[in-house]
Structure formats: C-alpha cells, structure tokens
Design a protein around this motif. Structure first.
Motif, mmCIF file in Angstrom:
data_model
loop_
_atom_site.group_PDB
_atom_site.id
_atom_site.type_symbol
_atom_site.label_atom_id
_atom_site.label_comp_id
_atom_site.label_asym_id
_atom_site.label_seq_id
_atom_site.Cartn_x
_atom_site.Cartn_y
_atom_site.Cartn_z
ATOM 1 N N GLU A 72 -6.426 -2.645 -9.813
ATOM 2 C CA GLU A 72 -6.983 -2.051 -11.040
ATOM 3 C C GLU A 72 -6.211 -0.794 -11.389
ATOM 4 O O GLU A 72 -5.921 0.027 -10.517
ATOM 5 C CB GLU A 72 -8.451 -1.671 -10.822
ATOM 6 C CG GLU A 72 -9.347 -2.870 -10.612
ATOM 7 C CD GLU A 72 -10.805 -2.474 -10.384
ATOM 8 O OE1 GLU A 72 -11.631 -3.368 -10.227
ATOM 9 O OE2 GLU A 72 -11.101 -1.254 -10.351
ATOM 10 N N ARG A 80 -6.220 1.283 -8.013
ATOM 11 C CA ARG A 80 -6.992 0.766 -6.871
ATOM 12 C C ARG A 80 -6.425 -0.564 -6.408
ATOM 13 O O ARG A 80 -6.198 -1.457 -7.230
ATOM 14 C CB ARG A 80 -8.460 0.573 -7.259
ATOM 15 C CG ARG A 80 -9.071 1.821 -7.863
ATOM 16 C CD ARG A 80 -10.520 1.583 -8.268
ATOM 17 N NE ARG A 80 -10.941 2.645 -9.161
ATOM 18 C CZ ARG A 80 -11.102 2.515 -10.483
ATOM 19 N NH1 ARG A 80 -10.928 1.332 -11.053
ATOM 20 N NH2 ARG A 80 -11.460 3.545 -11.219
ATOM 21 N N LYS A 109 -7.493 -3.580 -4.007
ATOM 22 C CA LYS A 109 -8.630 -4.105 -3.243
ATOM 23 C C LYS A 109 -8.223 -5.401 -2.566
ATOM 24 O O LYS A 109 -8.100 -6.441 -3.216
ATOM 25 C CB LYS A 109 -9.819 -4.343 -4.186
ATOM 26 C CG LYS A 109 -10.278 -3.069 -4.878
ATOM 27 C CD LYS A 109 -11.383 -3.359 -5.867
ATOM 28 C CE LYS A 109 -11.884 -2.063 -6.509
ATOM 29 N NZ LYS A 109 -12.881 -2.294 -7.550
ATOM 30 N N TRP A 112 -6.452 6.059 -12.450
ATOM 31 C CA TRP A 112 -6.920 5.588 -11.143
ATOM 32 C C TRP A 112 -6.208 4.281 -10.822
ATOM 33 O O TRP A 112 -6.190 3.361 -11.651
ATOM 34 C CB TRP A 112 -8.432 5.335 -11.160
ATOM 35 C CG TRP A 112 -9.216 6.605 -11.279
ATOM 36 C CD1 TRP A 112 -9.715 7.349 -10.257
ATOM 37 C CD2 TRP A 112 -9.573 7.278 -12.502
ATOM 38 N NE1 TRP A 112 -10.365 8.465 -10.771
ATOM 39 C CE2 TRP A 112 -10.295 8.446 -12.136
ATOM 40 C CE3 TRP A 112 -9.347 7.033 -13.859
ATOM 41 C CZ2 TRP A 112 -10.796 9.344 -13.071
ATOM 42 C CZ3 TRP A 112 -9.835 7.926 -14.801
ATOM 43 C CH2 TRP A 112 -10.556 9.065 -14.400
ATOM 44 N N TYR A 167 -4.938 9.011 -9.116
ATOM 45 C CA TYR A 167 -5.754 8.878 -7.907
ATOM 46 C C TYR A 167 -5.556 7.476 -7.347
ATOM 47 O O TYR A 167 -5.825 6.497 -8.031
ATOM 48 C CB TYR A 167 -7.232 9.099 -8.234
ATOM 49 C CG TYR A 167 -7.454 10.410 -8.943
ATOM 50 C CD1 TYR A 167 -7.576 11.591 -8.222
ATOM 51 C CD2 TYR A 167 -7.484 10.457 -10.337
ATOM 52 C CE1 TYR A 167 -7.736 12.795 -8.878
ATOM 53 C CE2 TYR A 167 -7.639 11.662 -11.001
ATOM 54 C CZ TYR A 167 -7.766 12.829 -10.260
ATOM 55 O OH TYR A 167 -7.907 14.018 -10.912
ATOM 56 N N TYR A 168 -5.062 7.435 -6.130
ATOM 57 C CA TYR A 168 -4.751 6.150 -5.520
ATOM 58 C C TYR A 168 -5.752 5.835 -4.410
ATOM 59 O O TYR A 168 -6.082 6.693 -3.600
ATOM 60 C CB TYR A 168 -3.327 6.209 -4.959
ATOM 61 C CG TYR A 168 -2.952 5.017 -4.135
ATOM 62 C CD1 TYR A 168 -2.999 3.740 -4.676
ATOM 63 C CD2 TYR A 168 -2.541 5.162 -2.814
ATOM 64 C CE1 TYR A 168 -2.659 2.641 -3.921
ATOM 65 C CE2 TYR A 168 -2.191 4.070 -2.053
ATOM 66 C CZ TYR A 168 -2.255 2.818 -2.619
ATOM 67 O OH TYR A 168 -1.917 1.732 -1.859
ATOM 68 N N GLU A 169 -6.200 4.584 -4.402
ATOM 69 C CA GLU A 169 -7.220 4.205 -3.425
ATOM 70 C C GLU A 169 -6.956 2.759 -2.994
ATOM 71 O O GLU A 169 -6.688 1.907 -3.847
ATOM 72 C CB GLU A 169 -8.565 4.277 -4.158
ATOM 73 C CG GLU A 169 -9.799 4.170 -3.315
ATOM 74 C CD GLU A 169 -11.012 4.077 -4.241
ATOM 75 O OE1 GLU A 169 -11.923 3.307 -3.921
ATOM 76 O OE2 GLU A 169 -11.016 4.741 -5.306
ATOM 77 N N CYS A 170 -6.996 2.478 -1.684
ATOM 78 C CA CYS A 170 -6.894 1.067 -1.302
ATOM 79 C C CYS A 170 -7.980 0.735 -0.292
ATOM 80 O O CYS A 170 -8.314 1.545 0.563
ATOM 81 C CB CYS A 170 -5.515 0.695 -0.791
ATOM 82 S SG CYS A 170 -4.830 1.799 0.414
ATOM 83 N N THR A 171 -8.535 -0.453 -0.448
ATOM 84 C CA THR A 171 -9.603 -0.876 0.457
ATOM 85 C C THR A 171 -9.257 -2.261 1.015
ATOM 86 O O THR A 171 -8.498 -3.011 0.403
ATOM 87 C CB THR A 171 -10.961 -0.973 -0.282
ATOM 88 O OG1 THR A 171 -10.785 -1.797 -1.445
ATOM 89 C CG2 THR A 171 -11.472 0.387 -0.706
ATOM 90 N N ASN A 188 0.837 -1.216 0.000
ATOM 91 C CA ASN A 188 0.000 0.000 0.000
ATOM 92 C C ASN A 188 0.869 1.262 0.000
ATOM 93 O O ASN A 188 0.641 2.185 -0.781
ATOM 94 C CB ASN A 188 -0.886 0.041 1.251
ATOM 95 C CG ASN A 188 -2.122 -0.843 1.109
ATOM 96 O OD1 ASN A 188 -2.339 -1.431 0.057
ATOM 97 N ND2 ASN A 188 -2.913 -0.934 2.150
ATOM 98 N N ASP A 231 1.551 3.969 -3.027
ATOM 99 C CA ASP A 231 1.206 5.367 -2.783
ATOM 100 C C ASP A 231 2.362 6.266 -3.241
ATOM 101 O O ASP A 231 2.177 7.259 -3.956
ATOM 102 C CB ASP A 231 0.929 5.557 -1.279
ATOM 103 C CG ASP A 231 0.370 6.925 -0.964
ATOM 104 O OD1 ASP A 231 0.041 7.656 -1.917
ATOM 105 O OD2 ASP A 231 0.257 7.277 0.230
ATOM 106 N N LYS A 276 -6.823 -5.237 -14.997
ATOM 107 C CA LYS A 276 -7.120 -5.864 -13.696
ATOM 108 C C LYS A 276 -6.143 -6.995 -13.438
ATOM 109 O O LYS A 276 -6.010 -7.905 -14.262
ATOM 110 C CB LYS A 276 -8.536 -6.460 -13.720
ATOM 111 C CG LYS A 276 -9.591 -5.536 -13.183
ATOM 112 C CD LYS A 276 -10.873 -6.302 -12.929
ATOM 113 C CE LYS A 276 -12.013 -5.311 -12.809
ATOM 114 N NZ LYS A 276 -13.274 -5.948 -12.461
#
Ligand SMILES: Nc1ncnc2c1ncn2[C@@H]1O[C@H](COP(=O)(O)OP(=O)(O)OP(=O)(O)O)[C@@H](O)[C@H]1O
Ligand SMILES: [Mg+2]
Length: 222
Positions: free
Chosen positions: A169, A158, A160, A156, A117-121, A98, A102, A217
């Motif tokens: 992704e 991502r 997950k 983007w 745009y970076y996003e982690c869930t 992560n 980033d 993906k």
C-alpha cells in the motif's frame, strides 16, 4: 480494457523506454539538489572562513562561528548522503525487498516537507529477481506520483506479507476527497508503467480513497 502487446520484444522496448525516462527524471532531480541545496550550503563556508580570519582576536566570536559551522556542516553531510542514496538504490536492489524499500523510502524523503513512513508486517518471502525489481519500480513510481501530483506532506508505504500474497500500500495525504475519484479514473484508464509492470508479473493494482488522499494497493501472488 487489457493492453495487448503484439510481441514480448515490443513490451520490453516500451518498458526500457520508460525506464530511461525515469532515469532522466532522477538525474534532473539530483542536478537540482546539487544546485539548489548542496552548492548553496557549501558557498556559506567561504563566508565562514573569511569571518573566522577576521575574528582571530575575538575568541567569543570565533566560538559562535564554530558552533554555526558545525551545524551547517552536519547539514552538508546530510545533503551528500541524500544524493548518494538516490544513486545507490539502483545498484543495491538486493535480495530483500523489505530492505530495498526501506532504503528507497529514505532516499525519497524530503525531511520537513515530505515525510515517508515505512512499515512492513509478516514474514518476507523470496521473490524472483525480475518480479522484485518490478515491485520496487512500482513503489518508486507511486511515491513519485504522491509528491508530484498531490500536495502530500506524508506518504505511508506498507508491505504486508501474508500467507499467499504480498499486499503493498502507498497512501498519501495530499488530495481532497472530491478530487480523488477523478484521479482514480485517470490512473485506471492510463496505460502507464504501473499497469505494464503489474501485468508483467501477474499482480493487480487498484486505487482507492485513502483517509486524506490516494491509496494505491498492489496485490502480488506469492
Ligand atoms: N498520488 C496521486 N495523487 C493525485 N493524483 C495522482 C496521484 N498519482 C497519480 N495521479 C494522477 O494520475 C495521473 C496519471 O499518473 P501517471 O503516473 O500515470 O502519469 P504522470 O505521473 O502524469 O506521468 P509520468 O508518470 O509518465 O511522469 C497523473 O497525471 C495525476 O493526475
Ligand atoms: Mg507518474
């Protein structure tokens, strides 16, 4: 058709050859950034100093010059920071995927004309060093591709984290709907580092139509 390497040695040779090519590319990019961006910004300061000298008896002009110098200096700091981040991630691919992704996103961002745009869930899990490094390289190449082959303004990224797998992704907004199928076909056929690295760590990589561009993906089993 699956790619079969006659020996592990051959496979490793191919990977290191391509890694060297990527390094050359990064050195070229940093050279261009130093030349086109930082040197230009620093040259302006020579002019500022001349003008400061000449404005010694005009406090209003000195004040205006100082305001401009402060803004431009901030921009010089940002340029140096960008260049140093490009060098750093190579050594700081740390324990946390992560965190390193980033940092990677920050280093590849081109503010104003290439936002990432970076996003982690989900909850990050431990991944063996080599696999983590390969996932990092895959994401790096996907971001490079987005800026190189499409007219993307936005990318983007991502991560997950699910119970049994990690889905990554990378999506861009740089290609028209009609062109995407052709790009997907090209990527599916090509025996590139994306495919090689995914195979090596038992991950799958697939390409889809995104909302406004390509959506890649990667599915990695935890
Ligand atoms: N994000 C993208 N948008 C549109 N087309 C893409 C994208 N990514 C890849 N492509 C297409 O797929 C082709 C294959 O990509 P690939 O990364 O394998 O090779 P390359 O980027 O051309 O070369 P290299 O990665 O070796 O520098 C590209 O040449 C391009 O036509
Ligand atoms: Mg590429």
């Amino acid at each position: 058709m699956p790619v079969i390497f006659t020996s592990r040695k051959k496979f490793e040779l191919e990977i290191s050859k391509r890694a060297a090519e990527i390094c050359d590319q990064i050195i070229l990019e940093m050279g261009a950034e130093l030349h086109d961006d930082l040197i230009q910004k620093l040259s302006i300061f020579r002019l500022y100093l001349d003008r400061l000298e000449r404005s010694a008896h005009n406090p209003a002009e000195t004040e205006a010059l100082l305001i401009n110098m402060r803004t431009d200096f901030e921009s010089v700091i940002q340029s140096v920071r960008r260049i140093s981040r490009k060098l750093l991630p190579e050594q700081t691919v740390n324990d946390s995927l992560n965190t390193s992704i980033d940092m990677l996103c920050q280093s590849l961002e081109r503010p104003g004309f290439g936002n990432i745009y970076y996003e982690c869930t989900g909850t990050e899990r431990t991944i063996p060093d080599l696999n983590r490094m390969y996932l990092y390289r895959i994401i790096q190449e996907l971001i490079h591709n987005a800026f190189k082959h499409s007219s993307a303004w936005h990318v983007w990224v991502r991560l997950k984290w699910k119970n049994e797998n990690l889905v990554i992704e990378v999506e861009d907004d740089g290609s028209g709907f009609n062109k995407i199928s052709e790009f997907i076909e090209r990527l599916r056929k090509k025996n590139n580092t994306l495919k090689l690295r995914s195979q090596a760590i038992g991950a799958s990589i697939q390409y889809h139509h995104g909302e406004k561009g390509l959506l890649a993906k990667v599915d990695y089993k935890l």
